[in-house]
Write an enzyme that holds these catalytic residues in place. Structure first.
Site, PDB file in Angstrom:
ATOM      1  N   LYS A   3       5.669   8.558   1.120  1.00 57.64           N
ATOM      2  CA  LYS A   3       6.382   8.140   2.333  1.00 57.64           C
ATOM      3  C   LYS A   3       7.443   7.090   2.005  1.00 57.64           C
ATOM      4  O   LYS A   3       8.501   7.028   2.634  1.00 57.64           O
ATOM      5  CB  LYS A   3       5.357   7.558   3.316  1.00 57.64           C
ATOM      6  CG  LYS A   3       5.936   7.213   4.642  1.00 57.64           C
ATOM      7  CD  LYS A   3       4.843   6.841   5.606  1.00 57.64           C
ATOM      8  CE  LYS A   3       5.402   6.547   6.970  1.00 57.64           C
ATOM      9  NZ  LYS A   3       4.354   6.119   7.903  1.00 57.64           N
ATOM     10  N   GLY A  46      -0.023   4.514  -0.978  1.00 51.72           N
ATOM     11  CA  GLY A  46      -0.782   5.738  -1.278  1.00 51.72           C
ATOM     12  C   GLY A  46      -0.498   6.873  -0.317  1.00 51.72           C
ATOM     13  O   GLY A  46      -1.029   7.972  -0.457  1.00 51.72           O
ATOM     14  N   GLY A  47       0.367   6.619   0.690  1.00 48.60           N
ATOM     15  CA  GLY A  47       0.546   7.607   1.760  1.00 48.60           C
ATOM     16  C   GLY A  47       1.701   8.561   1.504  1.00 48.60           C
ATOM     17  O   GLY A  47       2.703   8.203   0.867  1.00 48.60           O
ATOM     18  N   GLN A  78      -5.141   3.966  -6.919  1.00 45.73           N
ATOM     19  CA  GLN A  78      -6.448   3.782  -6.284  1.00 45.73           C
ATOM     20  C   GLN A  78      -7.375   4.949  -6.649  1.00 45.73           C
ATOM     21  O   GLN A  78      -6.958   5.909  -7.307  1.00 45.73           O
ATOM     22  CB  GLN A  78      -6.293   3.655  -4.762  1.00 45.73           C
ATOM     23  CG  GLN A  78      -5.886   4.910  -4.050  1.00 45.73           C
ATOM     24  CD  GLN A  78      -5.871   4.739  -2.523  1.00 45.73           C
ATOM     25  OE1 GLN A  78      -4.837   4.895  -1.905  1.00 45.73           O
ATOM     26  NE2 GLN A  78      -6.997   4.442  -1.923  1.00 45.73           N
ATOM     27  N   LYS A 135       5.914   5.045  11.757  1.00 43.86           N
ATOM     28  CA  LYS A 135       4.844   6.049  11.721  1.00 43.86           C
ATOM     29  C   LYS A 135       5.382   7.383  12.203  1.00 43.86           C
ATOM     30  O   LYS A 135       4.895   8.436  11.832  1.00 43.86           O
ATOM     31  CB  LYS A 135       3.679   5.638  12.639  1.00 43.86           C
ATOM     32  CG  LYS A 135       3.021   4.332  12.265  1.00 43.86           C
ATOM     33  CD  LYS A 135       2.160   4.468  11.030  1.00 43.86           C
ATOM     34  CE  LYS A 135       1.522   3.142  10.652  1.00 43.86           C
ATOM     35  NZ  LYS A 135       1.095   3.086   9.261  1.00 43.86           N
ATOM     36  N   ASN A 137       1.215  -2.714   4.512  1.00 45.39           N
ATOM     37  CA  ASN A 137       1.605  -1.300   4.499  1.00 45.39           C
ATOM     38  C   ASN A 137       3.063  -1.212   4.069  1.00 45.39           C
ATOM     39  O   ASN A 137       3.911  -1.929   4.617  1.00 45.39           O
ATOM     40  CB  ASN A 137       1.507  -0.698   5.906  1.00 45.39           C
ATOM     41  CG  ASN A 137       0.095  -0.722   6.466  1.00 45.39           C
ATOM     42  OD1 ASN A 137      -0.853  -1.039   5.737  1.00 45.39           O
ATOM     43  ND2 ASN A 137      -0.051  -0.389   7.738  1.00 45.39           N
ATOM     44  N   ILE A 138       3.372  -0.289   3.158  1.00 43.04           N
ATOM     45  CA  ILE A 138       4.771  -0.193   2.715  1.00 43.04           C
ATOM     46  C   ILE A 138       5.667   0.307   3.842  1.00 43.04           C
ATOM     47  O   ILE A 138       6.865   0.062   3.858  1.00 43.04           O
ATOM     48  CB  ILE A 138       4.917   0.674   1.441  1.00 43.04           C
ATOM     49  CG1 ILE A 138       6.276   0.407   0.802  1.00 43.04           C
ATOM     50  CG2 ILE A 138       4.728   2.170   1.730  1.00 43.04           C
ATOM     51  CD1 ILE A 138       6.330   0.443  -0.654  1.00 43.04           C
ATOM     52  N   HIS A 193      -7.281   2.429   2.401  1.00 40.67           N
ATOM     53  CA  HIS A 193      -6.758   1.236   1.725  1.00 40.67           C
ATOM     54  C   HIS A 193      -7.816   0.176   1.476  1.00 40.67           C
ATOM     55  O   HIS A 193      -7.591  -0.784   0.753  1.00 40.67           O
ATOM     56  CB  HIS A 193      -5.540   0.665   2.448  1.00 40.67           C
ATOM     57  CG  HIS A 193      -5.600   0.760   3.938  1.00 40.67           C
ATOM     58  ND1 HIS A 193      -6.396  -0.037   4.688  1.00 40.67           N
ATOM     59  CD2 HIS A 193      -4.962   1.582   4.821  1.00 40.67           C
ATOM     60  CE1 HIS A 193      -6.247   0.260   5.969  1.00 40.67           C
ATOM     61  NE2 HIS A 193      -5.392   1.256   6.089  1.00 40.67           N
ATOM     62  N   LEU A 221       0.863  -1.186   0.000  1.00 41.62           N
ATOM     63  CA  LEU A 221       0.000   0.000   0.000  1.00 41.62           C
ATOM     64  C   LEU A 221       0.893   1.228   0.000  1.00 41.62           C
ATOM     65  O   LEU A 221       1.575   1.509   0.990  1.00 41.62           O
ATOM     66  CB  LEU A 221      -0.901  -0.027   1.238  1.00 41.62           C
ATOM     67  CG  LEU A 221      -1.814  -1.252   1.321  1.00 41.62           C
ATOM     68  CD1 LEU A 221      -2.460  -1.344   2.692  1.00 41.62           C
ATOM     69  CD2 LEU A 221      -2.869  -1.193   0.225  1.00 41.62           C
TER      70      LEU A 221
HETATM   71  C1  LIG Z   1      -5.380   6.017   3.860  1.00 43.51           C
HETATM   72  C2  LIG Z   1      -4.531   5.291   2.840  1.00 43.51           C
HETATM   73  C3  LIG Z   1      -3.361   4.670   3.207  1.00 43.51           C
HETATM   74  N1  LIG Z   1      -2.627   4.008   2.284  1.00 43.51           N
HETATM   75  C4  LIG Z   1      -1.401   3.307   2.718  1.00 43.51           C
HETATM   76  C5  LIG Z   1      -0.392   4.152   3.481  1.00 43.51           C
HETATM   77  C6  LIG Z   1       0.250   3.141   4.414  1.00 43.51           C
HETATM   78  O1  LIG Z   1       1.306   2.456   3.770  1.00 43.51           O
HETATM   79  C7  LIG Z   1      -0.847   2.122   4.669  1.00 43.51           C
HETATM   80  C8  LIG Z   1      -1.520   2.278   6.027  1.00 43.51           C
HETATM   81  O2  LIG Z   1      -2.187   3.502   6.052  1.00 43.51           O
HETATM   82  P1  LIG Z   1      -2.399   4.314   7.385  1.00 43.51           P
HETATM   83  O3  LIG Z   1      -3.343   5.409   7.099  1.00 43.51           O
HETATM   84  O4  LIG Z   1      -1.039   4.667   7.908  1.00 43.51           O
HETATM   85  O5  LIG Z   1      -3.113   3.262   8.295  1.00 43.51           O
HETATM   86  P2  LIG Z   1      -2.770   2.876   9.773  1.00 43.51           P
HETATM   87  O6  LIG Z   1      -3.127   4.003  10.649  1.00 43.51           O
HETATM   88  O7  LIG Z   1      -1.386   2.345   9.826  1.00 43.51           O
HETATM   89  O8  LIG Z   1      -3.807   1.704  10.010  1.00 43.51           O
HETATM   90  C9  LIG Z   1      -3.702   0.465   9.336  1.00 43.51           C
HETATM   91  O9  LIG Z   1      -2.536  -0.224   9.772  1.00 43.51           O
HETATM   92  C10 LIG Z   1      -2.511  -0.464  11.202  1.00 43.51           C
HETATM   93  C11 LIG Z   1      -1.181  -1.084  11.500  1.00 43.51           C
HETATM   94  O10 LIG Z   1      -0.193  -0.109  11.237  1.00 43.51           O
HETATM   95  C12 LIG Z   1      -3.711  -1.336  11.576  1.00 43.51           C
HETATM   96  O11 LIG Z   1      -3.733  -1.574  12.967  1.00 43.51           O
HETATM   97  C13 LIG Z   1      -5.003  -0.663  11.148  1.00 43.51           C
HETATM   98  O12 LIG Z   1      -6.081  -1.530  11.396  1.00 43.51           O
HETATM   99  C14 LIG Z   1      -4.929  -0.354   9.649  1.00 43.51           C
HETATM  100  O13 LIG Z   1      -6.064   0.347   9.192  1.00 43.51           O
HETATM  101  O14 LIG Z   1      -1.785   2.270   3.611  1.00 43.51           O
HETATM  102  C15 LIG Z   1      -3.002   3.929   0.978  1.00 43.51           C
HETATM  103  O15 LIG Z   1      -2.300   3.312   0.145  1.00 43.51           O
HETATM  104  N2  LIG Z   1      -4.165   4.541   0.602  1.00 43.51           N
HETATM  105  C16 LIG Z   1      -4.944   5.234   1.480  1.00 43.51           C
HETATM  106  O16 LIG Z   1      -5.995   5.775   1.052  1.00 43.51           O
END
Ligand SMILES: Cc1cn([C@H]2C[C@H](O)[C@@H](COP(=O)(O)OP(=O)(O)O[C@H]3O[C@H](CO)[C@@H](O)[C@H](O)[C@H]3O)O2)c(=O)[nH]c1=O
Length: 486
Positions: free
Chosen positions: A133, A121-122, A196, A403, A255-256, A227, A119
């Site tokens: 990121k 997209g962040g 996405q 993070k 998550n990347i 995601h 993932l």
């Molecule tokens: C909102 C969003 C995020 N992303 C990517 C960025 C990150 O590599 C990854 C995780 O996004 P974050 O918004 O940081 O999510 P995060 O707060 O870490 O939460 C996720 O990861 C957590 C573990 O870190 C889990 O406990 C949560 O259930 C899960 O939803 O997805 C996308 O590719 N597209 C998006 O629209």
């Protein structure tokens, strides 16, 4: 409850009027929802007329997904009904120790049916960086993307396979990622990308899209819808069908920014091999969870709700229960967002419109001063839609997220060894836990403009901390640095 027919006339009147009130308020709410949906439709049709002719098809598809998400948002109950949360059923979460790599002669065969998806997209904004990121240097000037590619290249080399890497970008990261990917032309990994969806941010007051013209380049008017959008966007990209046609069976999605999310052969064997001889339903979906510590207060957790497994994210928790949600005694595990999903099941669910993810409402304040909401969903929430889905309680080493700058500090320090893009806790450290690092707000950003006068450049800190070494130094079971003085 007393039946209306048996109460006194005065009481009956009161009861009827309460029931009538409730009914009329429900009727009022659903009529406002109908109105809002109707107005949204008019607004979307008006917006479509502003699209350039070659983009109309694209926007029609995006709006169809957005309309769907928006109507689910209107239909959704405001909050989760807390007392309805039940303990997880036995077997909902398997122990990692019960898994095996399986027959070593067939590992190659299993790997050849796997696709790795990250993932991407962040943005790096929360750590003070511009752009995706994934291009922040983590260790020895290697970025998340470098390390991810190294990991897969190493895996492919070690097993003589060709596991492809797919990046799910967002409109925020797509162009920059494409530029960076050029430098991997000689790397032995098949890299694919898709972008996405891009949905309109919504004015909090009017509940209508903020954007008024699709040719308006202001990106503030848009958001990537979380995601959870992966399933639909992956399907729409054509990659899902391509991989299925090539004989791929499962994808590993993570998550990347989680450097512990490497391909695990034990879990791969678990999802691909039916060792029960058909007696047990094979899982179409697996969520890697791990034991929660006090450092993991924000992660989503698995619960049993209305007879199903459900992912509960902090954004869905009613205010009064947030402390309880964060506690490690009631909610002992959390979602690492390392997810394994069967490709044919994703296809089936997307085509039957059966992936119904809880809508997460994310309020934002735009630079223009406007209060907006953006609607998002989480990938792990799909656990309830797949057959035989379960969690696996994995070792902490599978969750190494960055993070905050304090996470980065640990990964940059000599606590971790690096080999083939994989970071492992140094064998020299005699206890398996990592120090709890707390940094003052002057260290929030990766780079600061004014290092010498108070310092927000984490690299300075690292020079200082690495010089004393984090390994086996009892003083560093906790690292708290508010600011640095020279
Ligand atoms: C909102 C969003 C995020 N992303 C990517 C960025 C990150 O590599 C990854 C995780 O996004 P974050 O918004 O940081 O999510 P995060 O707060 O870490 O939460 C996720 O990861 C957590 C573990 O870190 C889990 O406990 C949560 O259930 C899960 O939803 O997805 C996308 O590719 N597209 C998006 O629209």
């Amino acid at each position: 409850m007393e039946s209306p027919a048996t109460g006194t006339p005065a009481k009956r009147e009161r009861m009827y009027s309460t029931q009538e009130q409730a009914a009329s308020s429900e009727e009022w709410k659903s009529s406002t929802k109908r109105e809002t949906l109707g107005s949204l439709e008019i607004e979307l049709q008006r917006l479509l007329k502003t699209a350039s002719p070659d983009e109309v098809k694209y926007w029609e598809r995006e709006f169809s997904g957005f309309r769907n998400l928006f109507s689910r948002y209107l239909r959704a109950k405001a909050a989760i009904d807390w007392p309805k949360i039940m303990p997880l059923p036995e077997n909902a979460i398997k122990s990692y120790d019960s898994l095996t790599e399986g027959d070593p002669l067939t590992i190659k065969d299993r790997l050849s049916k796997l696709v790795v998806i990250k993932l991407n997209g962040g943005l790096g904004t929360s750590m003070g960086c511009k752009g995706p990121k994934s291009v922040i240097p983590v260790r020895n000037d290697l970025t998340f993307l470098d390390l991810t590619l190294q990991q897969i290249q190493f895996l492919n080399w070690a097993y003589g396979v060709n596991v492809p890497l797919v990046l799910m970008n967002s409109f925020n990261t797509d162009d920059d990622t494409a530029k960076v990917l050029r430098k991997y032309a000689n790397v032995q990994v098949d890299v694919h990308t898709f972008c996405q969806s891009r949905y309109p941010r919504i004015d909090k007051e009017t509940l209508m899209p903020v954007v008024k013209d699709l040719k308006d380049p202001d990106l503030e008017n848009w958001n990537p819808p979380g995601h959870g959008n992966f399933y639909e966007s992956f399907y729409n990209s054509g990659l899902l069908d391509k991989f299925i046609n090539e004989g791929k069976e499962f994808c590993f999605l993570a998550n990347i920014d989680n450097l512990g999310a490497t391909v695990d052969l034990n879990i791969l064997n678990f999802v691909m091999t039916d060792e029960s001889g058909g007696k047990v339903e094979q899982p179409e979906f697996v969520m890697e969870v791990t034991d929660k510590t006090r450092a993991d207060v924000k992660g989503g957790t698995l619960i049993q709700y209305e007879d199903r497994l459900m992912l509960l994210e902090i954004a869905q928790v009613p205010k009064d229960f947030v402390d309880e949600f964060k506690s490690v005694s009631k909610f002992r595990i959390f979602n690492t967002n390392n997810l394994w999903a069967k490709l044919s099941a994703i296809k089936r669910l997307v085509e039957s419109n059966a992936i119904d993810l809880e809508v997460i409402v994310n309020p934002k304040h735009l630079a223009s001063g406007l209060n907006v909401i953006q609607l998002e969903t989480a990938a792990g929430a799909a656990i309830k839609n797949f057959k035989g889905a379960c969690g696996i309680n994995v070792p902490r080493s599978r969750f190494l997220p960055v993070k905050k700058t304090s996470d980065l500090l640990l990964l940059m320090s000599n606590l971790y060894d690096i080999d083939g893009g994989n970071l492992t806790l140094s064998a020299l450290r005699s206890f398996p836990t990592t120090p709890l690092v707390k940094l003052g707000s002057s260290f929030d950003k990766v780079r600061g403009d004014d290092v010498l006068s108070g310092g927000s450049d984490i690299r300075w800190m690292l020079c200082y901390l690495c010089a004393v070494s984090l390994i086996n130094n009892p003083h560093y079971s906790k690292v708290t640095v508010q600011s640095l003085y020279f």
